[in-house]
Scaffold this active site. Structure first.
Site, mmCIF file in Angstrom:
data_model
loop_
_atom_site.group_PDB
_atom_site.id
_atom_site.type_symbol
_atom_site.label_atom_id
_atom_site.label_comp_id
_atom_site.label_asym_id
_atom_site.label_seq_id
_atom_site.Cartn_x
_atom_site.Cartn_y
_atom_site.Cartn_z
ATOM 1 C CG ASP A 60 -9.519 -0.608 4.654
ATOM 2 O OD1 ASP A 60 -9.183 -0.639 3.454
ATOM 3 O OD2 ASP A 60 -8.862 -1.150 5.560
ATOM 4 C CE LYS A 118 -3.585 -2.651 2.261
ATOM 5 N NZ LYS A 118 -4.444 -2.921 3.438
ATOM 6 C CD GLN A 161 -3.302 -4.587 6.611
ATOM 7 O OE1 GLN A 161 -3.270 -3.581 5.912
ATOM 8 N NE2 GLN A 161 -3.777 -5.729 6.164
HETATM 9 C C1 BQF Z 1 -1.398 -9.925 -6.036
HETATM 10 C C2 BQF Z 1 -5.684 -9.300 2.536
HETATM 11 C C3 BQF Z 1 -6.608 -11.305 3.488
HETATM 12 C C4 BQF Z 1 -6.680 -10.692 4.732
HETATM 13 C C5 BQF Z 1 -6.264 -9.389 4.906
HETATM 14 C C6 BQF Z 1 -1.417 -7.840 -4.679
HETATM 15 C C7 BQF Z 1 -2.133 -7.872 -2.375
HETATM 16 C C8 BQF Z 1 -2.299 -9.234 -2.460
HETATM 17 C C9 BQF Z 1 -2.059 -9.907 -3.647
HETATM 18 C C10 BQF Z 1 -2.413 -7.125 -1.136
HETATM 19 C C11 BQF Z 1 -5.125 -8.530 1.436
HETATM 20 C C12 BQF Z 1 -5.022 -9.114 0.067
HETATM 21 C C13 BQF Z 1 -4.658 -7.242 1.685
HETATM 22 C C14 BQF Z 1 -1.603 -9.211 -4.756
HETATM 23 C C15 BQF Z 1 -3.985 -6.423 0.630
HETATM 24 C C16 BQF Z 1 -4.732 -8.057 -0.979
HETATM 25 O O1 BQF Z 1 -0.540 -9.500 -6.836
HETATM 26 O O2 BQF Z 1 -2.123 -10.876 -6.308
HETATM 27 C C17 BQF Z 1 -1.674 -7.165 -3.499
HETATM 28 O O3 BQF Z 1 -1.543 -6.421 -0.655
HETATM 29 N N1 BQF Z 1 -3.664 -7.192 -0.535
HETATM 30 C C18 BQF Z 1 -4.798 -6.701 2.989
HETATM 31 O O4 BQF Z 1 -4.411 -5.559 3.249
HETATM 32 O O5 BQF Z 1 -5.333 -7.425 3.973
HETATM 33 C C19 BQF Z 1 -5.761 -8.698 3.802
HETATM 34 C C20 BQF Z 1 -6.108 -10.609 2.386
#
Ligand code: BQF
Length: 307
Positions: free
Chosen positions: A118, A51, A95
């Site tokens: 969010d 992020k 987060q």
């Molecule tokens: C990609 C998330 C579960 C629980 C809390 C790019 C992200 C992931 C994959 C990423 C996720 C999942 C995030 C890819 C943020 C998505 O290239 O496929 C980016 O950073 N995510 C989160 O903040 O909290 C989570 C999944």
């Protein structure tokens, strides 16, 4: 056809960078996002880094506020109040997941909905459900944007959502069943909404039979290989929201990412399908940036300043 979330996200970041540059060229300050992270869950650390890097690319200021896992709920709530009242911050996120001893519902309810980029406060969720202007949660916003950019219409389609979380399953179901004219502006191509939506979960009986009636399947269950080739019709559209770490000693980081779909076998039968990685994940990140710019535009522009 593979829905290339990585590429679409890159295109959107370039668009956002132009929009932010137009603000600063007019003497306005850049938008600013704060990210609160509690503890040191390795996956969460990666997500937060993703992020911050994305913010830097488009010119959004980002600040990370890290607390040890042992902080009290009150300390976190005090920090949220501070961010709610800090005029230099346009939006912030906490987060997830949080440590067990902290009440997530309490934390989310404390965030000022105008800074809730969010889109998880009761105000934003309720307004999204009613089709009112709101900040939409990042993953549903990203899925909708991906469908729109590929001009995949949802009108009259049967959408099956697998997973009922507050963050993905519930809001995407609400958005896709919405009357389009009631839903939020800012959509690119196809008008989304007007779908017939079925929400399935771990207690659903005969998931396979339901999936076999779907035009579009959105899987957000957190379970590798949940959706297999025998569960889908020829020509289906599959959106894989799963992000599962699988141990793999041969991989550079010791693990690889897989979704909730048996991609190798389902892809040949699908008209459209998202990969993991590179599908929904990058769209989720870019949606957070869009939400931050939205919060800035709605609450930080000086009166009378028109861009
Ligand atoms: C990609 C998330 C579960 C629980 C809390 C790019 C992200 C992931 C994959 C990423 C996720 C999942 C995030 C890819 C943020 C998505 O290239 O496929 C980016 O950073 N995510 C989160 O903040 O909290 C989570 C999944």
């Amino acid at each position: 056809m593979i829905l290339d979330g990585k590429q679409i996200a890159q295109t959107i970041r370039a668009e956002l960078r132009e929009q932010v540059a137009a603000l600063t060229a007019n003497g306005l300050r850049a938008p600013k996002l704060a990210i609160v992270i509690v503890g040191n869950n390795p996956a969460s650390e990666t997500y937060v880094n993703n992020k911050i890097k994305a913010c830097a690319e488009v010119g959004i200021d980002a600040v990370k506020i890290a607390y040890p896992a042992e902080i009290t709920e009150q300390t976190l709530l005090n920090e949220i109040h501070r961010l709610n009242n800090d005029d230099s911050i346009d939006g912030f996120i906490v987060q997830l997941p949080l440590p067990e001893h902290i009440n997530e519902t309490q934390v989310l309810s404390t965030i000022d909905y105008r800074k809730d980029v969010d889109g998880l406060t009761p105000e934003n969720v309720g307004r999204t459900v009613q089709g009112l202007p709101s900040i939409i949660s990042a993953t549903p916003r990203g899925i909708r944007e991906l469908l729109a950019r590929y001009e995949i219409a949802t009108e009259g389609k049967h959408v099956v959502v697998i997973g009922r979380s507050n963050i993905v399953g519930k809001p995407i179901a609400m958005l896709l069943m919405q009357r389009p004219y009631l839903s939020l502006p800012g959509l690119s191509a196809a008008s989304l909404g007007d779908a017939t939506v079925t929400v399935c979960h771990s207690k659903t009986r005969d998931l396979k039979a339901i999936c076999l009636t779907a035009d579009i399947i959105i899987v957000a269950a957190g379970c590798p290989n949940l959706l297999t080739v025998d569960m889908v019709r020829e020509g289906v559209t599959v959106i894989d929201v799963g992000i599962n770490r699988i141990d793999d000693p041969a991989a550079p980081k010791g693990y690889r990412l897989v979704g909730d779909v048996d991609f190798a076998n389902v892809a040949p039968k699908a008209a459209y399908i998202t990969p993991v990685p590179g599908g929904v994940g990058p769209m989720t990140i870019v949606s957070l940036l869009q939400n931050t710019l939205q919060a800035y535009n709605e609450h930080s522009l000086p009166q009378g300043h028109d861009l």
